[in-house]
Design an enzyme around this catalytic site. Structure first.
Site, mmCIF file in Angstrom:
data_model
loop_
_atom_site.group_PDB
_atom_site.id
_atom_site.type_symbol
_atom_site.label_atom_id
_atom_site.label_comp_id
_atom_site.label_asym_id
_atom_site.label_seq_id
_atom_site.Cartn_x
_atom_site.Cartn_y
_atom_site.Cartn_z
ATOM 1 N N HIS A 1 56.976 -4.466 23.575
ATOM 2 C CA HIS A 1 56.242 -3.212 23.788
ATOM 3 C C HIS A 1 56.021 -2.871 25.253
ATOM 4 O O HIS A 1 55.421 -1.828 25.547
ATOM 5 C CB HIS A 1 54.905 -3.246 23.033
ATOM 6 C CG HIS A 1 54.003 -4.377 23.420
ATOM 7 N ND1 HIS A 1 54.029 -5.576 22.770
ATOM 8 C CD2 HIS A 1 53.049 -4.495 24.363
ATOM 9 C CE1 HIS A 1 53.121 -6.392 23.298
ATOM 10 N NE2 HIS A 1 52.519 -5.752 24.277
ATOM 11 N N HIS B 1 47.552 -13.569 23.954
ATOM 12 C CA HIS B 1 48.548 -12.492 23.889
ATOM 13 C C HIS B 1 49.474 -12.638 25.085
ATOM 14 O O HIS B 1 49.059 -12.458 26.232
ATOM 15 C CB HIS B 1 47.877 -11.124 23.898
ATOM 16 C CG HIS B 1 48.864 -9.992 24.001
ATOM 17 N ND1 HIS B 1 49.862 -9.810 23.066
ATOM 18 C CD2 HIS B 1 49.043 -9.024 24.932
ATOM 19 C CE1 HIS B 1 50.601 -8.763 23.416
ATOM 20 N NE2 HIS B 1 50.124 -8.272 24.543
ATOM 21 N N ASP C 1 52.727 -11.331 26.842
ATOM 22 C CA ASP C 1 53.757 -10.298 26.967
ATOM 23 C C ASP C 1 55.095 -10.914 27.344
ATOM 24 O O ASP C 1 55.178 -11.695 28.304
ATOM 25 C CB ASP C 1 53.362 -9.276 28.038
ATOM 26 C CG ASP C 1 52.212 -8.399 27.607
ATOM 27 O OD1 ASP C 1 52.338 -7.753 26.560
ATOM 28 O OD2 ASP C 1 51.190 -8.358 28.322
ATOM 29 N N ASP D 1 48.785 -5.066 20.597
ATOM 30 C CA ASP D 1 48.904 -4.390 21.893
ATOM 31 C C ASP D 1 49.784 -3.149 21.909
ATOM 32 O O ASP D 1 49.641 -2.332 22.806
ATOM 33 C CB ASP D 1 49.405 -5.376 22.957
ATOM 34 C CG ASP D 1 49.108 -4.897 24.374
ATOM 35 O OD1 ASP D 1 48.158 -4.117 24.554
ATOM 36 O OD2 ASP D 1 49.832 -5.302 25.300
#
Length: 1004
Positions: free
Chosen positions: A417, A47, A49, A171
């Site tokens: 996000h 994951h 970001d 997430d």
């Protein structure tokens, strides 16, 4: 057979063959599934970001490791050879903003190696957007754009094998129903997420309902928007004890029996126990393990070496079958369970999200209000830029000329996000803003070039357009410093805009304004307020604001010529509205204690002179009267010193100390002055030295404008503050209120209630806050009070007849969810951030409100773009040399049809989206639009029109979604086609979006 083997065979025996492709669900049929056993799908993933604790660049390169040891380029460098080493290994990748950057750095050899892995189904793209967007504070227009950017890259680079089949939002901090609907319309078969309320999760585990069919648009699109959805069992991390990231503490699999640390039996028992435990809560004999986490696989061999061993030693002789897999293969095998009928009872969303009793993630609905507002403004201007690239033609690509591409990518990154959500570190927030600014500046060149091309009649070049980014605080050098200037207003809507008002900072006493038809325009002059002068500081020096209405044709522009008036022109030419200013001194005389009213032909607003608060709103057309008081309040942010929890308010969490906010007001009336005039009437309110508001009624408009200015939020009392505006009315609303979902469909909310599970409410304020992306309203049988926003905010109705929106937040402490710093923004002068925004107030009957607030919402997020030029031409010379007005449409679209997208796909190819913006409950009925002869600058080559899915990466006729057995029948593989090639028309049902790609044949 791989490509190299195929080539050798061709050379040897002269036959044609192609490399074996196992993309789509073909790759899933060959997985080593064992019926009757617990099949554990190991999904290796990372994951990544797109900015959070570090900037996008820092995360990609691995820089700034003192904050976090994370370098995305090394993940991809490390994974590729590990996949090549063994054909059964899998890996999924999500964030295309990072992948494309890595791809562009690779040579042709690596390109071929990666394509081979994609074709074989070992490397699979999941989700496929430029980022993993937020779902609370994002507008659907921007969501679609960022998804399209990533999906089109995958389509052009990898073809069908690069197409993601499953959405993956592991997430984001809560999940919207509209997001599920959009994913379904993009053709996805599944959607997985990790964060859902802890009470909801416990209930779903008990009922074996972690996976279901989510109904994304139950009353409009129906089955088209249904989507298989799964909540992950162990967040998005591996099962406890089974993480093999190089810096983690879980033990590796040590399988040499000669060593004292031999632990195969323990590792196998851990895997068996975790499998059996998870399987109890899921239907079918398939479960999924997410083998990875944030920025994992920088040393991918540690993962694969240990997973290989875990599979090798666990599978023999046990009822558990571990296998490498992907989310799409997991969905495929779930779908094959013919004896299971999936639940379809969820028509709600997953807001607000709480991970424990006093941790409601509803603060980020408002966090960083300035960047939330800037993102919305940039989305508006990006649509303008993209439209004009199609209308006027692109600038020459061969010269590397400016285009919308940089802006598209910056806007896509901003939907992440931890971007528009406001949950990033401060230096990252600055980086997002700088990226947006750089993209906007390049698009200003595009817009200037396009407008000039349409203005030009002969050999004289129009002056270059200039842009003013700070009109909201009365800063614009062009209008302040020039006695003569032009204003060009571009309308990105497919309908004429009338009665749109401009407010331009100027230094003269009066001005003449000439419309495109040569007629004078009525104007009104107002003094720049003291609060505006304070906010802008030394960046501008205008003394007044020139106010006048403009009319702009659909998808076109109008140019207005402005000159500072002389005495002669004042008396002979200019129809100027008189402005009357009443200063409200305190203490007031008895005569001034009478209620104050401002009104236009549609609305009347009455203010209580004693308090200065709004008292009554009357719809003069419908004779509707609402007693309503509006004021500002602040919640004291928790510092974690409560007896029941140590949770603090922060960037993510909203947790007030107490349920009643503190009023913000001065002694006596908050009204400082009243301004009346023929074009606009205003009431100026000062609630404190850091909270002010101007309430405006413009001539002809159906709504009131409330411009609020909040900040710097004071810190001297050592109290964190979360600022709200609240409307308290005499409505009986039965604990219900209504909010939009990402700017589209409306969801009913109920105080202290969840639709699909019984709520034990532990935070009566924060636990009732919901994201408001464009509007919130309350209603009774005869009246509806609607408030529209200019950015995303948190909102609630905590008692009957009441409606509140949080506008700003400032705190001393971090909430301990990773960002590592307090939400304590500073402004341009080193003090706390000052935020200025607008709310738009409407009072109508419920029957009349729906279409009106949808139309107003469209006008707000697709507002006209304004540019300026100093003018050295006379009015006659300007008219002789330049076109004063233009429209790119030969006919307007119906009021229910919104032109959502018009952009270049390639130099001679355009992408068009038409949207039915009404719900059936709004009175929306099917609409038909013909593309023949629709556009003025080009023809749509109707023989070239391709109908695509919403993400513009799949031909609609080739889309075959999985069908699911449910309690209500089958769902999934349902089409709702919109393009009729025989008549060259688009047919739209309520809430339907039609995506078309076509060649353009320019008329010049």
């Amino acid at each position: 057979m791989d490509r190299s083997s195929c080539l050798l065979l061709f050379l040897a025996i002269g036959i044609t063959c192609v490399a074996t492709q196992e993309c789509g669900y073909e790759k899933c049929r060959s997985l080593p599934i064992k019926p009757g056993m617990i099949n554990v799908h190991l999904v290796p993933h990372t994951h990544d970001d797109v900015g959070w604790l570090k900037t996008v660049d820092q995360y990609y390169s691995g820089a700034n490791s003192s904050i976090q040891r994370a370098g995305v380029q090394y993940i991809l460098d490390s994974v590729i050879p590990q996949l090549e080493a063994k054909p059964e290994r899998k890996f999924i990748y999500v964030e295309i903003a990072f992948f494309k950057r890595w791809w562009d750095e690779q040579d042709e050899d690596m390109h071929g190696r990666v394509k081979k892995l994609v074709d074989k189904g070992q490397l699979e793209f999941i989700n496929g957007g430029w980022c993993m967007n937020d779902e609370a504070s994002t507008h659907y227009n921007a969501i679609i754009d960022q998804m399209t950017l990533g999906l089109q890259f995958l389509n052009t680079t990898f073809g069908e094998c690069g197409r993601p089949l499953v959405a993956w939002h592991i997430d984001p901090f809560g999940h919207s129903r509209e997001q599920a609907s959009l994913f379904a319309q993009m053709g996805y078969d599944g959607f997985f997420f990790a964060r859902l309320d802890y009470q909801d999760k416990a209930n779903r585990l008990k009922l074996q309902n972690m996976e279901e069919i989510w109904r994304g648009s139950p009353n409009d699109l129906g089955k088209v928007a249904d989507l298989f959805t799964g909540a992950l069992f162990a967040h998005y991390t591996p099962p406890e004890g089974l993480s093999f990231e190089i810096l983690n503490n879980d033990p590796p699999v040590q399988d040499d029996p000669r060593l004292h640390d031999y632990n195969v039996d323990e590792r196998v028992n851990t895997a068996l126990n975790r499998s059996v435990e998870q399987a109890k809560y899921f239907r079918t004999d398939h479960i999924m393990w997410t083998m990875g986490s944030d920025f994992h696989y920088q040393a991918a061999h540690t993962w694969y070496k240990n997973m290989d061993k875990l599979i090798k030693y666990t599978n023999p002789g046990n009822k558990v079958n571990l296998l490498y897999s992907t989310p799409s293969c997991y969905v495929y095998h779930k779908n094959q369970a013919a004896d299971v009928k999936w639940n379809t009872n969820n028509t709600d969303d997953f807001f607000p999200y709480a991970d424990k009793p006093h941790s409601f993630w509803s603060g980020y609905f408002t966090s960083r209000p300035a960047i939330k507002g800037y993102v919305r403004e940039c989305n508006n201007f990006l649509q303008v830029c993209k439209q004009l690239e199609v209308i006027a033609g692109p600038l020459p690509f061969t010269n590397g000329g400016p285009s919308s591409q940089r802006f598209r990518e910056a806007m896509a990154v901003a939907q992440h996000h931890d971007a528009v959500s406001g949950t990033e570190k401060q230096h990252v927030a600055y980086d997002y803003a700088m990226r947006l600014h750089a993209g906007a500046v390049e698009c200003q060149e595009v817009v200037s070039h396009a407008l000039a091309g349409k203005m030009k009649k002969g050999s004289v070049e129009p002056p270059a357009a200039q842009f003013c980014a700070y009109l909201n605080v009365s800063i614009c050098p062009t209008t302040e410093e020039n006695d003569h200037f032009s204003v060009t207003v571009y309308n990105p809507l497919a309908r004429q805009v009338t009665g749109h008002y401009l407010r331009l900072p100027v230094n003269g006493q009066s001005y003449t304004v000439t419309a495109p038809n040569g007629k004078p325009v009525k104007t009104q002059m107002l003094k720049v307020t003291q609060q505006t002068a304070k906010v802008r500081g030394p960046r501008g020096n205008a003394t007044s604001e020139l106010v006048f209405p403009v009319t702009v044709e659909a998808l076109g522009y109008s140019t207005y010529l402005i000159s500072r008036a002389t005495r002669t022109t004042r008396s002979l030419f200019m129809p100027q509205a008189e402005t009357n200013v009443i200063s409200m001194a305190i203490p007031q005389s008895p005569r001034m204690r009478e209620d104050i009213e401002i009104h236009n032909e549609h609305l009347s607003l009455i203010f209580d002179t004693t308090t200065g608060h709004l008292k009554t709103v009357t719809n003069l057309k419908n004779k509707l009267i609402l007693n309503v008081q509006q004021a500002f309040y602040w919640y004291n942010s928790s510092t974690g010193n409560n007896q029941d929890s140590t949770q603090r308010s922060g960037a993510y969490i909203f947790r007030p100390n107490g349920t009643e906010p503190f009023p913000i007001h001065t002694k006596g009336s908050v009204i400082t002055k009243v301004v009346t005039g023929a074009l606009v009437q205003e009431v100026h309110q000062v609630f404190s030295d850091w909270v002010t508001q101007v309430i405006r009624l413009y001539d002809g408009q159906l709504h009131a404008e409330l411009e609020w200015t909040v900040g710097p939020i004071p810190f001297k009392d050592s109290l964190g503050k979360e600022i709200i505006t609240r409307f308290d009315s005499d409505m009986q609303t039965d604990k219900k209120f209504y909010t939009d979902s990402n700017g589209r469909e409306i969801l009913e909310r109920e105080l202290n209630h969840r639709l699909t599970w019984k709520l034990n409410q532990t935070e009566p304020v924060a636990g009732n806050y919901y994201p408001v992306n464009s509007r919130i309203f309350i209603k009774d049988n005869s009246r509806q009070l609607t408030v529209l926003t200019d950015r995303s905010q948190g909102g609630a109705s905590l008692k009957d007849g009441s409606l509140e929106l949080m506008v700003h937040r400032r705190m001393f402490y971090d909430d301990n969810f990773g960002v590592g710093e307090a939400l304590n923004e500073t402004g341009v002068f080193g003090e706390g951030l000052v935020a200025r925004g607008k709310h738009y107030l409407m009072l109508e009957s419920p029957a009349d409100s729906s279409q009106l607030h949808r139309n107003l919402g469209e006008q707000l997020y697709m507002a006209p773009a304004v540019s300026f030029t100093p003018n050295t031409f006379s009015t006659q010379d300007w008219s002789n040399n330049f076109n004063m007005a233009y429209t790119a449409l030969k006919r307007e679209l119906p009021s229910s049809v919104h032109l959502l997208t018009l952009e270049l796909a390639e130099e001679d190819t355009a992408l068009l989206r038409l949207e039915h913006q009404y719900q059936a409950a709004d009175g929306g009925t099917p609409q038909t639009v013909s593309l023949q002869g629709l556009f003025e600058p080009f023809e749509v080559v109707t023989s070239s029109v391709e109908e695509l899915t919403l993400g513009a990466n799949v031909h609609a006729e080739k889309l075959h979604r999985l069908s699911w057995n449910t309690q209500e029948g089958t769902t999934g593989n349902v089409s709702q086609r919109c393009w009729d090639p025989s008549s060259a028309t688009v047919s739209l049902k309520p809430m339907q979006i039609c995506t078309l790609r076509f060649h353009v044949k320019r008329r010049w």
